[in-house]
Design a protein around this motif. Structure first.
Motif, PDB file in Angstrom:
ATOM      1  N   ASP A 297      51.295  24.547  27.990  1.00  0.00           N
ATOM      2  CA  ASP A 297      51.037  25.857  28.595  1.00  0.00           C
ATOM      3  C   ASP A 297      50.465  25.709  29.997  1.00  0.00           C
ATOM      4  O   ASP A 297      50.889  26.396  30.933  1.00  0.00           O
ATOM      5  CB  ASP A 297      50.074  26.674  27.724  1.00  0.00           C
ATOM      6  N   ARG A 298      49.476  24.819  30.155  1.00  0.00           N
ATOM      7  CA  ARG A 298      48.883  24.620  31.482  1.00  0.00           C
ATOM      8  C   ARG A 298      49.899  24.037  32.452  1.00  0.00           C
ATOM      9  O   ARG A 298      49.964  24.416  33.623  1.00  0.00           O
ATOM     10  CB  ARG A 298      47.667  23.698  31.384  1.00  0.00           C
ATOM     11  N   LEU A 299      50.698  23.096  31.949  1.00  0.00           N
ATOM     12  CA  LEU A 299      51.726  22.493  32.789  1.00  0.00           C
ATOM     13  C   LEU A 299      52.769  23.528  33.200  1.00  0.00           C
ATOM     14  O   LEU A 299      53.185  23.587  34.366  1.00  0.00           O
ATOM     15  CB  LEU A 299      52.387  21.343  32.018  1.00  0.00           C
ATOM     16  N   ALA A 300      53.167  24.362  32.247  1.00  0.00           N
ATOM     17  CA  ALA A 300      54.192  25.373  32.529  1.00  0.00           C
ATOM     18  C   ALA A 300      53.718  26.381  33.570  1.00  0.00           C
ATOM     19  O   ALA A 300      54.521  26.885  34.357  1.00  0.00           O
ATOM     20  CB  ALA A 300      54.604  26.083  31.239  1.00  0.00           C
ATOM     21  N   ASP A 301      52.419  26.670  33.613  1.00  0.00           N
ATOM     22  CA  ASP A 301      51.896  27.578  34.642  1.00  0.00           C
ATOM     23  C   ASP A 301      52.219  27.047  36.037  1.00  0.00           C
ATOM     24  O   ASP A 301      52.662  27.795  36.923  1.00  0.00           O
ATOM     25  CB  ASP A 301      50.376  27.737  34.498  1.00  0.00           C
ATOM     26  N   ILE A 302      51.993  25.755  36.241  1.00  0.00           N
ATOM     27  CA  ILE A 302      52.236  25.133  37.544  1.00  0.00           C
ATOM     28  C   ILE A 302      53.720  25.022  37.831  1.00  0.00           C
ATOM     29  O   ILE A 302      54.210  25.409  38.903  1.00  0.00           O
ATOM     30  CB  ILE A 302      51.587  23.730  37.591  1.00  0.00           C
ATOM     31  N   VAL A 303      54.470  24.483  36.863  1.00  0.00           N
ATOM     32  CA  VAL A 303      55.882  24.188  37.078  1.00  0.00           C
ATOM     33  C   VAL A 303      56.700  25.466  37.247  1.00  0.00           C
ATOM     34  O   VAL A 303      57.601  25.540  38.092  1.00  0.00           O
ATOM     35  CB  VAL A 303      56.427  23.314  35.921  1.00  0.00           C
ATOM     36  N   ALA A 304      56.394  26.495  36.459  1.00  0.00           N
ATOM     37  CA  ALA A 304      57.142  27.749  36.570  1.00  0.00           C
ATOM     38  C   ALA A 304      56.902  28.417  37.919  1.00  0.00           C
ATOM     39  O   ALA A 304      57.833  28.926  38.550  1.00  0.00           O
ATOM     40  CB  ALA A 304      56.759  28.691  35.431  1.00  0.00           C
ATOM     41  N   GLU A 305      55.651  28.423  38.375  1.00  0.00           N
ATOM     42  CA  GLU A 305      55.343  29.023  39.677  1.00  0.00           C
ATOM     43  C   GLU A 305      56.071  28.282  40.796  1.00  0.00           C
ATOM     44  O   GLU A 305      56.639  28.893  41.706  1.00  0.00           O
ATOM     45  CB  GLU A 305      53.831  29.016  39.917  1.00  0.00           C
ATOM     46  N   ASP A 313      62.901  29.974  48.012  1.00  0.00           N
ATOM     47  CA  ASP A 313      62.932  29.326  49.327  1.00  0.00           C
ATOM     48  C   ASP A 313      62.756  27.822  49.118  1.00  0.00           C
ATOM     49  O   ASP A 313      61.667  27.370  48.751  1.00  0.00           O
ATOM     50  CB  ASP A 313      61.801  29.874  50.212  1.00  0.00           C
ATOM     51  N   SER A 314      63.810  27.054  49.352  1.00  0.00           N
ATOM     52  CA  SER A 314      63.770  25.615  49.075  1.00  0.00           C
ATOM     53  C   SER A 314      62.776  24.883  49.960  1.00  0.00           C
ATOM     54  O   SER A 314      62.431  23.723  49.678  1.00  0.00           O
ATOM     55  CB  SER A 314      65.156  24.994  49.234  1.00  0.00           C
ATOM     56  N   ASP A 315      62.289  25.534  51.018  1.00  0.00           N
ATOM     57  CA  ASP A 315      61.268  24.910  51.884  1.00  0.00           C
ATOM     58  C   ASP A 315      59.863  25.405  51.590  1.00  0.00           C
ATOM     59  O   ASP A 315      58.933  25.137  52.346  1.00  0.00           O
ATOM     60  CB  ASP A 315      61.612  25.213  53.362  1.00  0.00           C
ATOM     61  N   ALA A 316      59.710  26.133  50.488  1.00  0.00           N
ATOM     62  CA  ALA A 316      58.404  26.715  50.158  1.00  0.00           C
ATOM     63  C   ALA A 316      57.371  25.614  49.844  1.00  0.00           C
ATOM     64  O   ALA A 316      57.728  24.519  49.406  1.00  0.00           O
ATOM     65  CB  ALA A 316      58.534  27.655  48.964  1.00  0.00           C
ATOM     66  N   MET A 317      56.110  25.933  50.054  1.00  0.00           N
ATOM     67  CA  MET A 317      55.013  25.027  49.688  1.00  0.00           C
ATOM     68  C   MET A 317      54.926  24.965  48.172  1.00  0.00           C
ATOM     69  O   MET A 317      54.924  26.000  47.496  1.00  0.00           O
ATOM     70  CB  MET A 317      53.694  25.557  50.271  1.00  0.00           C
ATOM     71  N   LEU A 318      54.839  23.759  47.639  1.00  0.00           N
ATOM     72  CA  LEU A 318      54.762  23.568  46.191  1.00  0.00           C
ATOM     73  C   LEU A 318      53.379  23.060  45.810  1.00  0.00           C
ATOM     74  O   LEU A 318      52.832  22.147  46.439  1.00  0.00           O
ATOM     75  CB  LEU A 318      55.821  22.554  45.741  1.00  0.00           C
ATOM     76  N   GLU A 319      52.818  23.651  44.753  1.00  0.00           N
ATOM     77  CA  GLU A 319      51.523  23.209  44.245  1.00  0.00           C
ATOM     78  C   GLU A 319      51.652  21.805  43.664  1.00  0.00           C
ATOM     79  O   GLU A 319      52.664  21.466  43.045  1.00  0.00           O
ATOM     80  CB  GLU A 319      51.050  24.194  43.158  1.00  0.00           C
ATOM     81  N   ASN A 320      50.613  20.981  43.872  1.00  0.00           N
ATOM     82  CA  ASN A 320      50.560  19.618  43.312  1.00  0.00           C
ATOM     83  C   ASN A 320      51.655  18.710  43.864  1.00  0.00           C
ATOM     84  O   ASN A 320      52.050  17.749  43.202  1.00  0.00           O
ATOM     85  CB  ASN A 320      50.661  19.635  41.781  1.00  0.00           C
ATOM     86  N   ARG A 321      52.134  18.972  45.061  1.00  0.00           N
ATOM     87  CA  ARG A 321      53.165  18.093  45.616  1.00  0.00           C
ATOM     88  C   ARG A 321      52.535  16.758  46.017  1.00  0.00           C
ATOM     89  O   ARG A 321      51.514  16.726  46.704  1.00  0.00           O
ATOM     90  CB  ARG A 321      53.836  18.741  46.827  1.00  0.00           C
TER      91      ARG A 321
END
Length: 323
Positions: A297-305, A313-321
């Motif tokens: 569940d915690r992982l899915a919060d990050i990955v889904a967002e 937007d393929s150039d968007a900022m990604l969390e935990n990159r």
């Protein structure tokens, strides 16, 4: 072969973790991405087929032969906090963005560390032994309050440990690469030998929550273990090679330290004939601190967002990159 034969918005690879079915991860992602297609590649053949067109892939591992089949891969969302097992050089050459699961483990590993410390402070292992013998006999214990706890690594896990120590009335020392950044501890030092060993000399509980790097490999060596107070306890939830195993065996045998709680070892798994198994004041858990029913569940919060951002937007900022 998989959930879908069309190009998915998110492809989930088949390997799970902690004995929890990977289907639960796919379901958690679908619940958060109801307007997108999430496909689970449940077999090796499905992975080979579906990864060909997939742009956003998530999983525990991505081995190079499978990566070479990925013609359009833009993001690999690693489902572990560590990424050292991935073909990082090849991913970088291909220009694939990589994210990790940093932060997912904070609550559970924080609780594991706190439980380990309380076990030694209150000497629960002595109580267990006397209960097995049906022996009603008092024994001496200590308090966590007033102790000095040194936390090596002030990332998400180190932060979670410090948060949970807050009510216990302890002094905290943090160790990080950039001490000038400060942190959630009462003071912060770097990895240089002088400041680090000076911190160890004042430490009652040494908590290792750092990644394995050239700097941290063998960090807790013979010199470090001799520098610690004989009443100090080592808690390792980082990686086994951060500690010199032979030196640790000597330290426990010679009472250089009070004991150790090891969720990770070097080598891992710890061989059955290793002396560490047999010390009452060494608690070994099989790299289990990361287990939590909330993991997917915690992982899915990050990955889904991140999947939503990338889809828009393929150039968007990604969390935990991390790459």
């Amino acid at each position: 072969m998989g959930d879908s034969h069309s190009k998915p918005d998110v492809l989930v690879l088949r390997k799970g973790t902690h004995g929890v079915p990977i289907e639960q991860y796919a379901t958690a992602l679908r619940n958060r991405l109801s307007d997108r297609t999430v496909s689970l590649a449940r077999t090796p053949a499905a992975e080979r087929e579906l990864i060909r067109d997939a742009e956003y892939v998530t999983g525990m591992v991505l081995e190079e032969p499978l990566l070479e089949r990925a013609e359009n891969l833009g993001v690999f969302a690693c489902a572990y906090a560590g990424t050292g097992h991935l073909p990082v050089d090849r991913l970088e050459q291909r220009g694939v963005a990589v994210t990790n699961a940093s932060g997912v483990h904070g609550p559970n590993i924080g609780e594991h560390v706190l439980g380990s410390m309380l076990r030694f402070a209150r000497r629960f292992y002595v109580g267990n032994r006397r209960q097995r013998r049906r022996e009603w006999r008092h024994y001496q214990v200590a308090e966590l309050q007033g102790s000095t706890v040194t936390v090596v690594g002030l990332g998400a896990i180190g932060q979670a440990v410090c948060d949970r120590l807050e009510p216990f009335g302890v002094e905290t020392i943090g160790v990080r690469y950039t001490p000038e950044k400060g942190g959630p501890t009462d003071e912060v030092v770097g990895f240089e030998e002088g400041p680090f060993h000076e911190a160890l000399a004042r430490t009652d509980y040494l908590v290792l929550a750092c990644p394995l790097t050239e700097t941290t490999r063998g960090l807790v060596d013979r010199d470090a273990l001799v520098t610690l107070d004989p009443e100090a306890v080592l808690v390792n939830v980082a990686r086994g090679p951060v500690v010199d195993t032979e030196a640790l065996v000597e330290a426990v045998r010679s009472s250089w330290i009070r004991g150790a709680a090891l969720d990770v070892t070097d080598p891992e798994p710890l061989p059955e004939d290793n002396p560490l198994w047999n010390f009452e004041n060494v608690r070994i858990t099989p790299h289990n601190a990361g287990h939590t029913p909330k993991y997917y569940d915690r992982l899915a919060d990050i990955v889904a967002e991140n999947a939503r951002r990338y889809g828009d937007d393929s150039d968007a900022m990604l969390e935990n990159r991390v790459l």
